[in-house]
Design a protein around this motif. Structure first.
Motif, mmCIF file in Angstrom:
data_model
loop_
_atom_site.group_PDB
_atom_site.id
_atom_site.type_symbol
_atom_site.label_atom_id
_atom_site.label_comp_id
_atom_site.label_asym_id
_atom_site.label_seq_id
_atom_site.Cartn_x
_atom_site.Cartn_y
_atom_site.Cartn_z
ATOM 1 N N ILE A 53 0.852 -1.199 0.000
ATOM 2 C CA ILE A 53 0.000 0.000 0.000
ATOM 3 C C ILE A 53 0.893 1.257 0.000
ATOM 4 C CG2 ILE A 53 -0.214 0.084 2.564
ATOM 5 C CD1 ILE A 53 -3.304 0.636 1.958
ATOM 6 N N ASN A 54 0.382 2.350 -0.527
ATOM 7 C CA ASN A 54 1.174 3.570 -0.728
ATOM 8 C C ASN A 54 2.503 3.215 -1.390
ATOM 9 O OD1 ASN A 54 -0.815 5.016 0.702
ATOM 10 N ND2 ASN A 54 0.175 4.461 2.646
ATOM 11 N N ASP A 76 6.002 2.641 -3.094
ATOM 12 C CA ASP A 76 7.211 3.460 -3.249
ATOM 13 C C ASP A 76 8.076 2.871 -4.369
ATOM 14 O OD1 ASP A 76 8.339 1.178 -2.144
ATOM 15 O OD2 ASP A 76 8.915 2.115 -0.252
ATOM 16 N N SER A 81 -3.157 0.596 -3.822
ATOM 17 C CA SER A 81 -3.551 2.007 -3.720
ATOM 18 C C SER A 81 -2.779 2.746 -4.813
ATOM 19 C CB SER A 81 -3.241 2.565 -2.329
ATOM 20 O OG SER A 81 -1.857 2.578 -2.076
ATOM 21 N N TYR A 140 -0.324 4.907 -7.081
ATOM 22 C CA TYR A 140 1.106 5.189 -6.903
ATOM 23 C C TYR A 140 1.473 6.500 -7.594
ATOM 24 C CZ TYR A 140 1.846 3.287 -11.640
ATOM 25 O OH TYR A 140 1.808 3.061 -12.997
ATOM 26 N N GLU A 166 -3.860 13.080 -6.623
ATOM 27 C CA GLU A 166 -3.600 11.706 -6.167
ATOM 28 C C GLU A 166 -2.310 11.127 -6.755
ATOM 29 O OE1 GLU A 166 -6.499 8.640 -7.062
ATOM 30 O OE2 GLU A 166 -7.033 8.598 -4.938
ATOM 31 N N ASP A 183 3.073 12.037 -4.582
ATOM 32 C CA ASP A 183 3.274 11.830 -3.147
ATOM 33 C C ASP A 183 3.876 13.110 -2.580
ATOM 34 O OD1 ASP A 183 3.825 11.080 -0.609
ATOM 35 O OD2 ASP A 183 5.199 9.447 -1.122
ATOM 36 N N ASP A 211 6.728 12.889 0.032
ATOM 37 C CA ASP A 211 7.910 12.081 -0.270
ATOM 38 C C ASP A 211 9.192 12.868 0.037
ATOM 39 O OD1 ASP A 211 9.384 9.881 -1.261
ATOM 40 O OD2 ASP A 211 9.603 10.868 -3.202
ATOM 41 N N LEU A 266 -5.070 11.466 7.513
ATOM 42 C CA LEU A 266 -5.674 10.641 6.463
ATOM 43 C C LEU A 266 -7.194 10.786 6.476
ATOM 44 C CD1 LEU A 266 -3.734 7.229 6.690
ATOM 45 C CD2 LEU A 266 -3.229 9.188 5.236
ATOM 46 N N LYS A 313 -1.216 9.137 9.562
ATOM 47 C CA LYS A 313 -0.111 8.272 9.111
ATOM 48 C C LYS A 313 1.192 8.920 9.545
ATOM 49 C CE LYS A 313 2.544 5.894 6.284
ATOM 50 N NZ LYS A 313 2.931 4.574 6.514
ATOM 51 N N SER A 367 5.342 8.997 9.358
ATOM 52 C CA SER A 367 6.536 8.581 8.640
ATOM 53 C C SER A 367 7.702 9.049 9.497
ATOM 54 C CB SER A 367 6.533 9.271 7.279
ATOM 55 O OG SER A 367 7.766 9.074 6.640
#
Ligand code: 5GP
Ligand code: MN
Length: 324
Positions: free
Chosen positions: A22-23, A25, A53, A55, A240, A243, A246, A267, A273, A275
């Protein structure tokens, strides 16, 4: 031994599915498209590929990315002969593709996360590898697979992105040797770098500056963090396909005093979420508390709280564990 089992499984399977996390990379996508390319060239078999999901469109340039399907396009009742998860640390990380993984006649889990639970029939998990793409390169060597320029480009994207362009502490001699070998089959590192890192929208770069600008600090600046709200993403016209966060956490770790950096992203109403990055502290154990995981110095989790509460809980866990 496990690589021979993988070889046998591919040979004896008619239909094969490759799954990313998911998500997605660069490593999960590079490894998935790389595996597609390697199986096509070495076994003359076409696999299905699925993302659970959306990318970042940055990765549209990856060879065979046009063959990748979304979960919606998949028949979840199908029983594949073989399903291979790539860079999926735990089975929840592939959302409903889990159904296909569990239903498959044989399942393979190829990964490099220390927190990987070994949930497949065949598990090729190497926590010492910088990227799942590095694990794949090792498989190529063991099984004498031919590596085309397309395969090389995919694997290089995995290695380059997971090592932060060969800057992070997971950058080993082996990671660089393999990358060098990939260059010998014709990929252009500068071209791949530009496609991955110098193809951002103006809005994304301005948005990240805004997030850095409002960063907060704790524990004598040893902790640096920022929060990302949906409304701010909208203000900067987030789409969408990009990212927006990122590389943002690394920007906070770039500060000399930072020991732990994190970004908490909204979210939904009560779901955030995180990171997280650290210089030396093991933050995989911080994210595990919230049901997430990752690596010692780079981890993440989904927290069932609003952004403010998530920040408080994260700071509490870091302090309770005396991490900095
Ligand atoms: P990022 O911060 O770039 O999203 O993720 C950093 C690392 O943590 C990656 O290796 C990623 O696989 C892992 N990670 C991120 N989010 C999660 C999560 O929700 N659960 C688990 N298990 N790992 C995560
Ligand atoms: Mn990875």
């Amino acid at each position: 031994m496990v690589t021979e089992q993988l070889d046998f499984s591919i040979k004896s399977s008619k239909n094969i599915l490759l799954v990313s996390h998911i998500n997605p990379d660069g490593d999960t996508l590079g490894s998935m498209c790389g595996m597609y390319s390697l199986i096509k060239d070495n076994y003359k078999k076409m696999c299905d590929m699925v993302v659970v999901s959306p990318y970042p469109t940055t990765y549209d340039f990856l060879p065979y990315a046009d063959k990748v399907k979304s979960l919606k396009e998949m028949d979840l009742s199908r029983e594949y002969d073989l399903v291979i998860n790539l860079d999926v640390a735990d089975i929840e990380r592939c959302a409903d593709a889990r159904i296909l993984f569990e239903k498959a006649k044989q399942s393979v889990n190829i990964d490099h996360h220390e927190t990987n639970t070994g949930y497949g029939d065949i598990n090729i998990v190497e926590p010492d590898a910088a990227a799942t793409a590095e694990v794949l390169y090792g498989i190529c060597e063991k099984l004498n697979w031919t590596i085309s320029k397309e395969s090389a480009e995919c694997l290089y994207v995995g290695l380059m992105t997971d090592t932060g362009c060969f800057r992070f502490s997971n950058t080993t001699e082996r990671a660089m040797t393999y990358s060098g070998k990939l260059i010998t089959v014709g990929l252009d590192p500068a071209d791949v770098y530009q496609k991955c890192y110098e193809s951002n929208s103006k809005n994304m770069v301005l948005f990240q500056s805004y997030c850095v600008n409002k960063a907060q600090f704790a524990n004598n600046d040893k902790i640096a963090y920022t929060v990302v709200y949906k409304k701010d993403m909208e203000k900067y016209h987030h789409t969408e396909g990009e990212d927006f966060t990122d590389g943002l956490t690394e920007k906070l770790r770039a500060i000399k005093t930072t020991e732990i950096a994190f970004v908490v992203k909204e979210l939904g109403a009560n779901i955030s979420k995180v990171s997280m990055r650290s210089r030396t502290a093991n933050i995989a154990q911080v994210c595990s508390v919230f049901g997430g995981g990752g690596h010692k110095l780079a981890a993440g989790a989904v927290i069932k709280s609003n952004v403010e509460d998530a920040v408080k809980q994260i700071l509490d866990v870091i302090n309770n564990k005396n991490l900095c």
